[in-house]
Motif scaffolding. Structure first.
Motif, PDB file in Angstrom:
ATOM      1  N   GLY A   4      26.372  18.102  25.465  1.00  0.00           N
ATOM      2  CA  GLY A   4      26.365  19.453  24.901  1.00  0.00           C
ATOM      3  C   GLY A   4      26.991  20.481  25.822  1.00  0.00           C
ATOM      4  O   GLY A   4      27.662  21.410  25.365  1.00  0.00           O
ATOM      5  N   GLU A   5      26.781  20.322  27.133  1.00  0.00           N
ATOM      6  CA  GLU A   5      27.380  21.241  28.101  1.00  0.00           C
ATOM      7  C   GLU A   5      28.899  21.073  28.138  1.00  0.00           C
ATOM      8  O   GLU A   5      29.638  22.052  28.236  1.00  0.00           O
ATOM      9  CB  GLU A   5      26.802  21.002  29.493  1.00  0.00           C
ATOM     10  N   ILE A   6      29.340  19.819  28.071  1.00  0.00           N
ATOM     11  CA  ILE A   6      30.778  19.556  28.053  1.00  0.00           C
ATOM     12  C   ILE A   6      31.388  20.181  26.799  1.00  0.00           C
ATOM     13  O   ILE A   6      32.422  20.859  26.865  1.00  0.00           O
ATOM     14  CB  ILE A   6      31.066  18.042  28.118  1.00  0.00           C
ATOM     15  N   GLU A   7      30.730  19.957  25.656  1.00  0.00           N
ATOM     16  CA  GLU A   7      31.225  20.511  24.394  1.00  0.00           C
ATOM     17  C   GLU A   7      31.360  22.031  24.470  1.00  0.00           C
ATOM     18  O   GLU A   7      32.399  22.591  24.098  1.00  0.00           O
ATOM     19  CB  GLU A   7      30.275  20.127  23.258  1.00  0.00           C
ATOM     20  N   THR A   8      30.337  22.696  24.974  1.00  0.00           N
ATOM     21  CA  THR A   8      30.360  24.157  25.074  1.00  0.00           C
ATOM     22  C   THR A   8      31.494  24.626  25.978  1.00  0.00           C
ATOM     23  O   THR A   8      32.227  25.562  25.641  1.00  0.00           O
ATOM     24  CB  THR A   8      29.001  24.677  25.601  1.00  0.00           C
ATOM     25  N   THR A   9      31.659  23.979  27.118  1.00  0.00           N
ATOM     26  CA  THR A   9      32.700  24.371  28.066  1.00  0.00           C
ATOM     27  C   THR A   9      34.088  24.166  27.467  1.00  0.00           C
ATOM     28  O   THR A   9      34.965  25.025  27.609  1.00  0.00           O
ATOM     29  CB  THR A   9      32.556  23.587  29.389  1.00  0.00           C
ATOM     30  N   ASP A  21      37.909  33.298  18.267  1.00  0.00           N
ATOM     31  CA  ASP A  21      36.447  33.311  18.284  1.00  0.00           C
ATOM     32  C   ASP A  21      35.926  31.883  18.472  1.00  0.00           C
ATOM     33  O   ASP A  21      36.321  30.978  17.736  1.00  0.00           O
ATOM     34  CB  ASP A  21      35.945  33.907  16.972  1.00  0.00           C
ATOM     35  N   ILE A  22      35.054  31.711  19.460  1.00  0.00           N
ATOM     36  CA  ILE A  22      34.505  30.376  19.744  1.00  0.00           C
ATOM     37  C   ILE A  22      33.768  29.810  18.532  1.00  0.00           C
ATOM     38  O   ILE A  22      33.708  28.598  18.345  1.00  0.00           O
ATOM     39  CB  ILE A  22      33.593  30.409  20.993  1.00  0.00           C
ATOM     40  N   ASN A  26      34.868  23.832  16.238  1.00  0.00           N
ATOM     41  CA  ASN A  26      33.791  22.852  16.198  1.00  0.00           C
ATOM     42  C   ASN A  26      34.353  21.488  16.592  1.00  0.00           C
ATOM     43  O   ASN A  26      35.556  21.349  16.803  1.00  0.00           O
ATOM     44  CB  ASN A  26      33.100  22.830  14.829  1.00  0.00           C
ATOM     45  N   LEU A  27      33.490  20.507  16.704  1.00  0.00           N
ATOM     46  CA  LEU A  27      33.925  19.183  17.159  1.00  0.00           C
ATOM     47  C   LEU A  27      34.988  18.571  16.252  1.00  0.00           C
ATOM     48  O   LEU A  27      35.857  17.835  16.713  1.00  0.00           O
ATOM     49  CB  LEU A  27      32.730  18.223  17.258  1.00  0.00           C
ATOM     50  N   ASP A  28      34.933  18.879  14.961  1.00  0.00           N
ATOM     51  CA  ASP A  28      35.887  18.302  14.016  1.00  0.00           C
ATOM     52  C   ASP A  28      37.187  19.093  13.920  1.00  0.00           C
ATOM     53  O   ASP A  28      38.107  18.680  13.205  1.00  0.00           O
ATOM     54  CB  ASP A  28      35.258  18.194  12.625  1.00  0.00           C
ATOM     55  N   SER A  29      37.287  20.216  14.626  1.00  0.00           N
ATOM     56  CA  SER A  29      38.512  21.013  14.577  1.00  0.00           C
ATOM     57  C   SER A  29      39.684  20.189  15.098  1.00  0.00           C
ATOM     58  O   SER A  29      39.616  19.609  16.177  1.00  0.00           O
ATOM     59  CB  SER A  29      38.378  22.276  15.431  1.00  0.00           C
ATOM     60  N   ARG A  30      40.760  20.141  14.289  1.00  0.00           N
ATOM     61  CA  ARG A  30      41.969  19.444  14.718  1.00  0.00           C
ATOM     62  C   ARG A  30      42.788  20.390  15.580  1.00  0.00           C
ATOM     63  O   ARG A  30      42.981  21.556  15.230  1.00  0.00           O
ATOM     64  CB  ARG A  30      42.769  18.988  13.501  1.00  0.00           C
ATOM     65  N   LEU A  31      43.236  19.889  16.710  1.00  0.00           N
ATOM     66  CA  LEU A  31      43.895  20.739  17.696  1.00  0.00           C
ATOM     67  C   LEU A  31      45.147  21.416  17.155  1.00  0.00           C
ATOM     68  O   LEU A  31      45.318  22.626  17.308  1.00  0.00           O
ATOM     69  CB  LEU A  31      44.234  19.920  18.944  1.00  0.00           C
ATOM     70  N   LEU A  62      46.098  13.086  26.701  1.00  0.00           N
ATOM     71  CA  LEU A  62      46.359  14.403  26.123  1.00  0.00           C
ATOM     72  C   LEU A  62      47.027  14.262  24.752  1.00  0.00           C
ATOM     73  O   LEU A  62      46.636  14.913  23.792  1.00  0.00           O
ATOM     74  CB  LEU A  62      47.275  15.173  27.080  1.00  0.00           C
ATOM     75  N   TYR A  63      48.006  13.387  24.653  1.00  0.00           N
ATOM     76  CA  TYR A  63      48.721  13.198  23.392  1.00  0.00           C
ATOM     77  C   TYR A  63      47.868  12.501  22.342  1.00  0.00           C
ATOM     78  O   TYR A  63      48.049  12.719  21.151  1.00  0.00           O
ATOM     79  CB  TYR A  63      50.016  12.419  23.619  1.00  0.00           C
ATOM     80  N   GLU A  64      46.934  11.667  22.774  1.00  0.00           N
ATOM     81  CA  GLU A  64      46.075  10.941  21.839  1.00  0.00           C
ATOM     82  C   GLU A  64      44.983  11.825  21.253  1.00  0.00           C
ATOM     83  O   GLU A  64      44.463  11.532  20.184  1.00  0.00           O
ATOM     84  CB  GLU A  64      45.435   9.736  22.539  1.00  0.00           C
ATOM     85  N   ALA A  65      44.613  12.878  21.947  1.00  0.00           N
ATOM     86  CA  ALA A  65      43.537  13.764  21.483  1.00  0.00           C
ATOM     87  C   ALA A  65      44.003  14.543  20.255  1.00  0.00           C
ATOM     88  O   ALA A  65      44.972  15.280  20.311  1.00  0.00           O
ATOM     89  CB  ALA A  65      43.126  14.716  22.594  1.00  0.00           C
ATOM     90  N   LYS A  66      43.310  14.330  19.152  1.00  0.00           N
ATOM     91  CA  LYS A  66      43.656  15.019  17.901  1.00  0.00           C
ATOM     92  C   LYS A  66      42.623  16.070  17.513  1.00  0.00           C
ATOM     93  O   LYS A  66      42.928  16.996  16.778  1.00  0.00           O
ATOM     94  CB  LYS A  66      43.779  14.010  16.750  1.00  0.00           C
ATOM     95  N   THR A  67      41.382  15.900  18.017  1.00  0.00           N
ATOM     96  CA  THR A  67      40.306  16.836  17.678  1.00  0.00           C
ATOM     97  C   THR A  67      39.588  17.290  18.943  1.00  0.00           C
ATOM     98  O   THR A  67      39.750  16.702  20.011  1.00  0.00           O
ATOM     99  CB  THR A  67      39.256  16.177  16.747  1.00  0.00           C
ATOM    100  N   VAL A  68      38.781  18.312  18.794  1.00  0.00           N
ATOM    101  CA  VAL A  68      37.963  18.788  19.909  1.00  0.00           C
ATOM    102  C   VAL A  68      37.036  17.669  20.372  1.00  0.00           C
ATOM    103  O   VAL A  68      36.842  17.456  21.564  1.00  0.00           O
ATOM    104  CB  VAL A  68      37.163  20.049  19.489  1.00  0.00           C
TER     105      VAL A  68
END
Length: 82
Positions: A4-9, A21-22, A26-31, A62-68
């Motif tokens: 949860g701390e990692i997610e918030t940061t 706006d933070i 959310n976790l499902d947000s696509r970058l 970095l390139y593989e990351a598609k979502t938060v």
């Protein structure tokens, strides 16, 4: 550091870098599609994440990351292995 701390940061860093706006992140947000992260923005975000979490993020990750969630999961896995 707990998940949860990692997610918030991660959300805080994305919100700051993208000037948004933070609450819209959310976790499902696509970058790219949802947050509008471009290649330059992803490098900036990665640099800040590396500094904050004291890890190295390879370009491939970095390139593989598609979502938060992909970013948070990657950082969590790196912190667990240390």
């Amino acid at each position: 550091m707990v998940y949860g701390e990692i997610e918030t940061t991660v959300k805080e860093i994305l919100a700051k870098q993208l000037t948004m706006d933070i609450g819209k992140i959310n976790l499902d947000s696509r970058l790219i599609e949802d947050l509008g992260v471009d290649s330059f923005g992803s490098v900036e975000v990665a640099f800040e994440l590396e500094e904050k979490f004291n890890i190295k993020i390879p370009d491939a990750a970095l390139y593989e990351a598609k979502t938060v969630k992909n970013i948070v999961d990657y950082i969590a896995s790196q912190k667990e292995s240390k």
